[in-house]
Write an enzyme that holds these catalytic residues in place. Structure first.
Site, PDB file in Angstrom:
ATOM      1  N   HIS A  24       7.539 -53.171 -32.343  1.00 52.02           N
ATOM      2  CA  HIS A  24       6.841 -53.404 -33.609  1.00 52.02           C
ATOM      3  C   HIS A  24       5.371 -53.004 -33.505  1.00 52.02           C
ATOM      4  O   HIS A  24       4.794 -52.482 -34.454  1.00 52.02           O
ATOM      5  CB  HIS A  24       6.962 -54.865 -34.008  1.00 52.02           C
ATOM      6  CG  HIS A  24       8.316 -55.244 -34.504  1.00 52.02           C
ATOM      7  ND1 HIS A  24       8.922 -54.632 -35.572  1.00 52.02           N
ATOM      8  CD2 HIS A  24       9.198 -56.184 -34.077  1.00 52.02           C
ATOM      9  CE1 HIS A  24      10.106 -55.175 -35.789  1.00 52.02           C
ATOM     10  NE2 HIS A  24      10.299 -56.112 -34.892  1.00 52.02           N
ATOM     11  N   HIS A  51      13.033 -52.974 -38.217  1.00 53.05           N
ATOM     12  CA  HIS A  51      14.337 -53.351 -37.702  1.00 53.05           C
ATOM     13  C   HIS A  51      15.396 -52.318 -38.034  1.00 53.05           C
ATOM     14  O   HIS A  51      15.319 -51.640 -39.058  1.00 53.05           O
ATOM     15  CB  HIS A  51      14.780 -54.691 -38.295  1.00 53.05           C
ATOM     16  CG  HIS A  51      14.002 -55.846 -37.776  1.00 53.05           C
ATOM     17  ND1 HIS A  51      13.618 -56.907 -38.535  1.00 53.05           N
ATOM     18  CD2 HIS A  51      13.516 -56.093 -36.544  1.00 53.05           C
ATOM     19  CE1 HIS A  51      12.938 -57.762 -37.808  1.00 53.05           C
ATOM     20  NE2 HIS A  51      12.848 -57.276 -36.592  1.00 53.05           N
ATOM     21  N   HIS A  64      11.255 -55.430 -27.568  1.00 51.38           N
ATOM     22  CA  HIS A  64      11.442 -55.433 -29.021  1.00 51.38           C
ATOM     23  C   HIS A  64      10.118 -55.636 -29.754  1.00 51.38           C
ATOM     24  O   HIS A  64       9.784 -54.910 -30.692  1.00 51.38           O
ATOM     25  CB  HIS A  64      12.427 -56.538 -29.393  1.00 51.38           C
ATOM     26  CG  HIS A  64      12.693 -56.650 -30.860  1.00 51.38           C
ATOM     27  ND1 HIS A  64      13.830 -56.155 -31.450  1.00 51.38           N
ATOM     28  CD2 HIS A  64      11.970 -57.215 -31.854  1.00 51.38           C
ATOM     29  CE1 HIS A  64      13.785 -56.396 -32.756  1.00 51.38           C
ATOM     30  NE2 HIS A  64      12.666 -57.056 -33.021  1.00 51.38           N
ATOM     31  N   GLU A  65       9.351 -56.648 -29.306  1.00 50.04           N
ATOM     32  CA  GLU A  65       8.076 -56.929 -29.973  1.00 50.04           C
ATOM     33  C   GLU A  65       7.077 -55.789 -29.759  1.00 50.04           C
ATOM     34  O   GLU A  65       6.287 -55.475 -30.653  1.00 50.04           O
ATOM     35  CB  GLU A  65       7.492 -58.249 -29.472  1.00 50.04           C
ATOM     36  CG  GLU A  65       8.363 -59.475 -29.729  1.00 50.04           C
ATOM     37  CD  GLU A  65       8.725 -59.656 -31.189  1.00 50.04           C
ATOM     38  OE1 GLU A  65       7.973 -59.180 -32.061  1.00 50.04           O
ATOM     39  OE2 GLU A  65       9.767 -60.264 -31.470  1.00 50.04           O
TER      40      GLU A  65
END
EC number: 3.4.24.-
Length: 796
Positions: free
Chosen positions: A435, A441, A431-432
């Site tokens: 980014h 999101h 997930h990170e």
């Protein structure tokens, strides 16, 4: 004016540093169920495996009575050839450096199968496994999917260490064994609260950190008076995983619907992203040894890489691991200021996850490698935050900003993120990293109903007409069930960023010439010396008629491999007229195949600053301008097609409506690299570089013409008056006086000022001279000798 120019330059430079957004992840919610892994069997003659084994692994899930088979092969992509681990001392200095030997790490990838009642097997998803112990009683951990629902296998000790207060309790069975939970076992989230405690599911809270006046890097820009500060920060996290857990430059929200599911821009052939990972003292302390910490990191990257391989054709590969000692220092070393105990006090405040990112980013900025990004692994959290990242900082080297202050408006920005240890660390890691690649999101019900989120501009919607993505994808703000892939919106966003060059991709290498830890290993998906091709093993090579998966040589008559070479058509070199990379505009010419190679020539762009249209210049391969970028990114929130850039100075996108010139609209975006900025400079990763003081003065003058003209007119008038005054004065000096001169032989009577004898006379009477009382000179006074005519004297 010099001082004013300097001040403005400082302000604009400072403002350009902090247009980044960070995102945070939060810990998961409680589990409704947990299973035991029963009857595990390694299907080899001796039940033994090594780092290069291909084998099947079967086991039962109790109490569900399901039989699972994992069909596994080595994952050679997870470690680079020169991968190394540095063991640091308490001061952050390298104590020893070792090469990571591939043969020491039994890391596997493959596919998951479920046995049906008929006895047949059905393939249901992918698998990633790290073998810790083989033999008749094996121990392993990893993740596999069953119809997009991820199944996490973890040892009992890890579950106990990170057990949620309301997770199901364990029985008293002694010894180490394996547990399993599914994404669907995590309690379903509600969205009636924004802030969540540690008992909440993991979420990303980058939105909660201040970025100017915004709460998320994708929040719509708020109108600001012209005298407001030009900088700020926005950070986000993963548990409401990420309302926001990213920091960086993010594309305009109005484009997200336009690119849903569009893969244009993403690589057509395999790319490799080398990454670095640091384990701080809190992370290392959760393992029996430093070697176990290293093994866990490899396992995390092994699992996280799969979603990037399947979605973007990019492998995450470890290039370097740094391990800090498990004993945290009483005072953090200046070399590793991020290495602190959880909850350590710094002044009157706790050292938060955001502080770790800030100091770690400064550390990463000093590294001279070409890694895609660096990750700090920690066991600390801030409330329920378990991850934090700077957004869209892929391939970015160096650092912007200042890490010496903890003020949110002064931060160190680089290609870095922070991941806290959980029982699903791989998911937080993926997930990170999303980014870092520039993803925002996915929309959830809370974001869709948020009044500060008009037009759902803060998040990635499900479709062009539906906001809520349903919590099913990797960039969901909270952890949840069936999260094993990126949403179509996230795919479109990342790919479009690559296509528009709004993120760097120069650190992503092809799968040719990448040395791997395994050396000459056919089947690892990397074309190495002595190999013609490598399609990745028997399973991955199904249907490939160009490459022999056993020998990694071209099949008879083949010149190239369609699967890995962009200028290959039916195993033959494409003709020189074949376009292998389309033009995206006048600043990005198309590339054509050479006719004698399977590789597409290097992507080239027109020079930044080159004119490409009326008031348009090339920047990062795009024909654009500051006004056009304002219309693209913030037009829907400002004034549509009449939106213009607020000024021509900094590199943070700041816009205005010409009919409201004193109101400034700004977000967390930055102008494209190569966009002109103040002082004759150009924007580069959000900073104005190459400007000069002389150009800054000239630029300031051009931006403040009304003031300059007014001052110039005023000064000019004063100068004119002064000149006229001088002319008049000289004219009076030369005017002839109607005054009688004393005889040449007579000494003039000097005046003696005894005061006025009556009413004060005029200085000069009409037609005559001033009237004074005179005292005659002494009678016997000798006359002076005069050389000539006496000059006239004017009394006033």
């Amino acid at each position: 004016m010099k001082a004013l120019s300097c001040l403005l330059a400082v302000i604009a430079t400072a403002g350009s540093l902090f247009q980044h957004v960070d995102a945070r992840s939060h810990a998961r919610d409680r589990l409704n169920n947990i299973s035991r892994v029963e009857r595990p069997v390694i299907h080899t003659p001796s039940h033994r495996v090594h780092a290069h084994s291909h084998f099947d692994l079967t086991f039962d899930l109790y109490p569900r009575s399901s039989r699972i088979k994992l069909q596994l092969e080595p994952n050679h992509d997870v470690l680079s050839h020169d991968a190394r681990v540095a063991f640091l001392d308490g001061e952050g200095n390298v104590d020893r450096m070792e090469r990571i030997e591939r043969r020491d790490h039994r890391v596997f990838k493959g596919w998951a199968w479920v046995q049906r009642k008929s006895g047949s097997w059905e393939r249901v998803g992918w698998a990633r496994v790290m073998m810790q112990r083989d033999g008749e009683d094996p121990l392993f951990e990893g993740v596999f999917t069953v119809m997009h629902d991820h199944h996490q296998i973890i040892p009992k000790t890890k579950y106990v260490h990170k057990r949620h207060p309301h997770d199901p309790p364990l029985d008293a069975t002694p010894g180490e064994y394996m547990l399993l939970f599914r994404g669907s076992d995590i309690r379903t989230q509600t969205h009636d609260t924004v802030e969540r405690s540690i008992t909440s599911s993991p979420s990303c809270d980058a939105d909660t950190l201040a970025y100017g006046t915004q709460s998320d890097f994708m929040f719509p820009p708020l109108p600001q008076e012209n005298n407001t500060n030009l900088w700020g920060s926005l950070m986000t996290s993963i548990g409401r995983r990420q309302n926001s857990d990213t920091v960086g430059t993010v594309p305009g929200s109005q484009n997200l619907r336009d690119t849903i599911g569009n893969t244009d821009g993403c690589p057509n052939t395999r790319r490799v992203a080398l990454i670095g990972v640091v384990a701080d003292c809190t992370y290392t302390s959760t393992f029996a040894s430093e070697m176990d910490a290293k093994t866990d990191i490899i396992s995390v990257v092994n699992a996280a890489s799969v979603v990037y391989e399947h979605t973007f054709n990019i492998s995450l590969t470890l290039g370097e691991v740094n391990i800090l000692p498990k004993n945290c220092p009483a005072t953090a070393s200046s070399a590793t200021p991020f290495n602190q105990m959880c909850g350590e006090r710094v002044g009157d405040e706790s050292f938060t996850l955001a502080d770790r990112l800030n100091t770690f980013s400064a550390w990463r900025g000093k590294k001279s490698d070409d890694f895609a990004f660096w990750t700090l692994m920690t066991d600390c959290t801030t409330e329920n935050q378990v991850g934090l990242a700077w957004a869209a900082q892929l391939c970015v080297k160096g650092v912007q900003g200042d890490s010496n202050t903890r003020n949110a408006s002064s931060q160190a920005v680089s290609g870095a993120n922070v991941v806290s240890k959980t029982d699903n660390t791989w998911q937080v890691f993926a997930h990170e990293a999303g980014h870092i690649f520039g993803a925002v999101h996915d929309c959830d019900s809370a974001l869709c109903q948020d009044p500060s989120n008009p037009d759902n501009s803060r998040c990635c919607p499900s479709t062009a007409t539906t906001c809520d993505a349903g919590g099913k994808f990797m960039m969901n703000p909270t952890s949840g069930s069936q999260i094993t892939a990126f949403s179509p919106c996230s795919v479109g966003q990342i790919c479009s960023r690559m296509a528009k060059h709004s993120i760097l991709t120069n650190c992503l290498t092809t799968n040719r010439g990448v040395d791997t830890i395994s050396g000459q290993q056919c089947g690892n998906g990397i074309v190495e010396d002595g190999e013609d091709c490598d399609c990745g093993g028997d399973e991955s090579c199904k249907g490939n008629k160009c490459c022999d998966p056993k020998t990694c040589k071209y099949t008879s008559g083949s010149q190239c491999d369609d699967a890995n070479e962009e200028c290959c058509r039916d195993c033959k070199f494409a003709s020189s007229s074949t376009i292998c990379r389309l033009s995206s505009g006048p600043c990005d010419p198309e590339e054509k195949c050479t006719g004698n190679s399977g590789d597409c020539p290097r992507d080239t762009h027109s020079k930044n600053g080159e004119t490409c249209g009326t008031n348009l210049q090339c920047a990062s391969g795009q024909c654009t301008s500051r006004d056009l970028q304002c219309q693209m990114h913030l037009g829907s929130q400002v004034a549509g097609s009449r939106t213009v850039a607020f000024d021509s100075y900094g590199c943070q996108v700041a816009c205005k409506d010409p009919y409201r010139p004193d109101v400034r609209y700004e977000g967390s975006l930055t102008f494209l690299d190569g966009t002109p900025c103040g002082g004759g400079g150009t924007c580069e990763n959000g900073q104005c570089t190459g400007s000069t003081f002389g150009n800054e003065v000239s630029d300031w003058v051009s931006r403040h013409k009304p003031i300059v003209i007014g001052v110039a007119v005023g000064v000019g008038c004063l100068l004119l008056l002064a000149i006229l005054s001088c002319i008049c004065g000289r004219s009076k000096k030369r005017r002839p006086r109607n005054r009688k001169m004393a005889p040449i032989n007579m000494r003039p009577m000097p005046p003696v000022y005894n005061g006025w004898t009556g009413p004060p006379p005029n200085a000069e009477s009409p037609g005559g001279h001033p009237q004074y009382n005179h005292v005659p000179p002494p009678i016997n006074a000798p006359p002076p000798a005069y050389p000539g005519r006496m000059p006239s004297t004017r009394y006033a």
